[in-house]
Every structure is written in C-alpha cells, then in structure tokens.
Design an enzyme around this catalytic site. Structure first.
Site, PDB file in Angstrom:
ATOM      1  CB  THR A 206       7.620   1.318  -0.385  1.00 18.00           C
ATOM      2  OG1 THR A 206       7.936   2.264  -1.274  1.00 18.00           O
ATOM      3  CG2 THR A 206       7.425   0.049  -1.092  1.00 18.00           C
TER       4      THR A 206
ATOM      5  CD  GLU B 246      -3.048  -0.867   0.169  1.00 21.58           C
ATOM      6  OE1 GLU B 246      -3.124  -0.001  -0.392  1.00 21.58           O
ATOM      7  OE2 GLU B 246      -3.490  -1.829  -0.188  1.00 21.58           O
TER       8      GLU B 246
HETATM    9  C1  LIG Z   1       2.799  -8.845   2.248  1.00 21.16           C
HETATM   10  C2  LIG Z   1       2.741  -8.075   1.157  1.00 21.16           C
HETATM   11  C3  LIG Z   1       1.352  -8.114   0.443  1.00 21.16           C
HETATM   12  C4  LIG Z   1       1.085  -7.495  -0.680  1.00 21.16           C
HETATM   13  N1  LIG Z   1       0.032  -7.546  -1.082  1.00 21.16           N
HETATM   14  C5  LIG Z   1      -0.281  -6.850  -2.423  1.00 21.16           C
HETATM   15  C6  LIG Z   1      -1.549  -7.057  -2.834  1.00 21.16           C
HETATM   16  O1  LIG Z   1      -2.669  -7.583  -2.259  1.00 21.16           O
HETATM   17  N2  LIG Z   1      -2.020  -6.308  -4.304  1.00 21.16           N
HETATM   18  C7  LIG Z   1      -0.811  -5.803  -4.817  1.00 21.16           C
HETATM   19  O2  LIG Z   1      -1.285  -5.329  -6.015  1.00 21.16           O
HETATM   20  N3  LIG Z   1       0.357  -5.667  -4.256  1.00 21.16           N
HETATM   21  C8  LIG Z   1       0.713  -6.297  -3.031  1.00 21.16           C
HETATM   22  N4  LIG Z   1       2.035  -6.369  -2.662  1.00 21.16           N
HETATM   23  C9  LIG Z   1       3.016  -5.810  -3.439  1.00 21.16           C
HETATM   24  C10 LIG Z   1       3.359  -4.367  -2.986  1.00 21.16           C
HETATM   25  O3  LIG Z   1       2.514  -3.561  -3.245  1.00 21.16           O
HETATM   26  C11 LIG Z   1       4.736  -3.890  -3.633  1.00 21.16           C
HETATM   27  O4  LIG Z   1       5.622  -4.923  -3.231  1.00 21.16           O
HETATM   28  C12 LIG Z   1       5.024  -2.535  -3.515  1.00 21.16           C
HETATM   29  O5  LIG Z   1       4.079  -1.602  -3.960  1.00 21.16           O
HETATM   30  C13 LIG Z   1       6.693  -2.094  -3.907  1.00 21.16           C
HETATM   31  O6  LIG Z   1       6.526  -2.638  -5.150  1.00 21.16           O
HETATM   32  P1  LIG Z   1       8.111  -3.668  -5.485  1.00 21.16           P
HETATM   33  O7  LIG Z   1       8.022  -4.789  -4.650  1.00 21.16           O
HETATM   34  O8  LIG Z   1       7.808  -3.808  -7.163  1.00 21.16           O
HETATM   35  O9  LIG Z   1       9.247  -2.576  -5.144  1.00 21.16           O
HETATM   36  P2  LIG Z   1       9.917  -1.563  -6.338  1.00 21.16           P
HETATM   37  O10 LIG Z   1       8.837  -0.684  -6.598  1.00 21.16           O
HETATM   38  O11 LIG Z   1      10.700  -2.591  -7.087  1.00 21.16           O
HETATM   39  O12 LIG Z   1      10.824  -0.770  -5.186  1.00 21.16           O
HETATM   40  C14 LIG Z   1      11.832  -1.511  -4.452  1.00 21.16           C
HETATM   41  C15 LIG Z   1      12.451  -0.501  -3.504  1.00 21.16           C
HETATM   42  O13 LIG Z   1      12.896   0.753  -4.048  1.00 21.16           O
HETATM   43  C16 LIG Z   1      12.122   1.784  -3.432  1.00 21.16           C
HETATM   44  N5  LIG Z   1      11.706   2.769  -4.472  1.00 21.16           N
HETATM   45  C17 LIG Z   1      11.041   2.700  -5.466  1.00 21.16           C
HETATM   46  N6  LIG Z   1      10.818   3.760  -6.326  1.00 21.16           N
HETATM   47  C18 LIG Z   1      11.303   4.645  -5.617  1.00 21.16           C
HETATM   48  C19 LIG Z   1      11.511   6.163  -5.630  1.00 21.16           C
HETATM   49  N7  LIG Z   1      11.007   6.714  -6.584  1.00 21.16           N
HETATM   50  N8  LIG Z   1      12.354   6.726  -4.864  1.00 21.16           N
HETATM   51  C20 LIG Z   1      12.788   6.199  -3.569  1.00 21.16           C
HETATM   52  N9  LIG Z   1      12.422   4.832  -3.369  1.00 21.16           N
HETATM   53  C21 LIG Z   1      11.815   4.086  -4.555  1.00 21.16           C
HETATM   54  C22 LIG Z   1      10.847   1.091  -2.809  1.00 21.16           C
HETATM   55  O14 LIG Z   1      10.488   1.866  -1.748  1.00 21.16           O
HETATM   56  C23 LIG Z   1      11.206  -0.271  -2.386  1.00 21.16           C
HETATM   57  O15 LIG Z   1      12.102  -0.044  -1.138  1.00 21.16           O
HETATM   58  C24 LIG Z   1       2.273  -6.749  -1.475  1.00 21.16           C
HETATM   59  C25 LIG Z   1       3.448  -6.948  -1.055  1.00 21.16           C
HETATM   60  C26 LIG Z   1       3.773  -7.510   0.256  1.00 21.16           C
HETATM   61  C27 LIG Z   1       5.092  -7.626   0.797  1.00 21.16           C
END
Ligand SMILES: Cc1cc2nc3c(=O)[nH]c(=O)nc-3n(C[C@H](O)[C@H](O)[C@H](O)COP(=O)(O)OP(=O)(O)OC[C@H]3O[C@@H](n4cnc5c(N)ncnc54)[C@H](O)[C@@H]3O)c2cc1C
Length: 118
Positions: A82, A80
C-alpha cells in the site's frame, strides 16, 4: 489539473526508467522500485480523480470511462504494497534504518538502448 497530470506522468516515467536502468545493469533496485511504484500509482490515482472532477457530474456517471479509471487506479495504490507501506519503507531508507542486502547472485547486465518515447 491537466498540467499536474502531465507532471505526474513525466516524473513517473523517469522513476520507472531509473528502475529499468538499474535492472539492466544487474544491480539491486528494491529502493527505486518501491519509490516508483508508490509515486506512479499515486500520480495515476490523482490524475483519475482530477479527470472525474474535470468532467463534473458526467465524470461520476458510467456514461464516460473516467469513473472506471478512478476505480481501476485505486487498486494499485493498495496492492503490491500500500502507499502507506511504501512511505514507511522510503522513510526508513532516508533515515538509514533500512538497507538492502547485496543480491545473492548479480543479474547479468542487459545491453539495451532506450528508444525515445514520443
Ligand atoms: C485489486 C486487488 C488485488 C489484489 N491482489 C492480490 C494478490 O494477487 N495476491 C495477494 O496476496 N494479495 C492481493 N491483494 C491484497 C493486497 O495485497 C492487500 O490488500 C494489501 O497488502 C493490504 O493489506 P490489507 O488489505 O490486509 O490491509 P491492512 O494491512 O489491514 O491495512 C489497512 C490499511 O492500514 C494501512 N497500514 C497498515 N500498516 C500500516 C503501517 N505500519 N503504517 C501505516 N499504515 C499502515 C494500510 O496501508 C492500509 O491502508 C489485492 C488487493 C486488491 C485491492
């Protein structure tokens, strides 16, 4: 550490109440939701981390539930939005680079009296 946990809990509660207050008034609360989600999740994660530390090696083991609290509190820091994304959003609000459009349709205000939390 316990005092920090208490402070985090109380601050999070106030931020969440602010979100609810705006919602009850039928006003947009996107900025406040982002701030409350970011801060409350960070405080919870920090509190769980401190709880593990307080328990020492027992905190790390699965004999006590604190290690589970730490794992469970990490997930909301990621989903929801990060913590980094909410930080960027809040910075953009402060710098005037982000502004929310008015709601298409105002929500009805909800008369609601907050019960005192013990
Ligand atoms: C337990 C759990 C449940 C989840 N449930 C759902 C769900 O029900 N539905 C759904 O759609 N998704 C779900 N997710 C996925 C979650 O929404 C994503 O993991 C999250 O949005 C981060 O995307 P990513 O993992 O692709 O990380 P990335 O976007 O690849 O980011 C990796 C890291 O880089 C940082 N980062 C990225 N862009 C920037 C920026 N511009 N500036 C600074 N830092 C940055 C992020 O904060 C993160 O720490 C879930 C995740 C978890 C862990």
């Amino acid at each position: 550490m316990l005092a920090k946990m208490e402070a985090g809990l109380q601050m999070s509660r106030l931020l969440v109440y602010r979100v609810g207050e705006l919602k009850n008034q039928g006003k947009r609360n996107t900025r406040e939701v982002s701030l409350a989600k970011w801060q409350a999740c960070d405080f919870a994660n920090q509190a769980a981390d401190d709880a593990v530390q307080i328990h020492g090696a027992y905190g790390f083991s699965d004999e006590y539930p604190v290690e589970r609290y730490l794992r469970n509190s990490k997930a909301p820091v990621i989903y929801e939005g990060t913590r980094e994304i909410h930080t960027v959003m809040q910075a953009n609000y402060v710098l005037g680079e982000r502004e929310d459009k008015p709601l298409n349709k105002m929500l009805p205000a909800w008369p609601f009296e907050l019960e005192e939390v013990k």
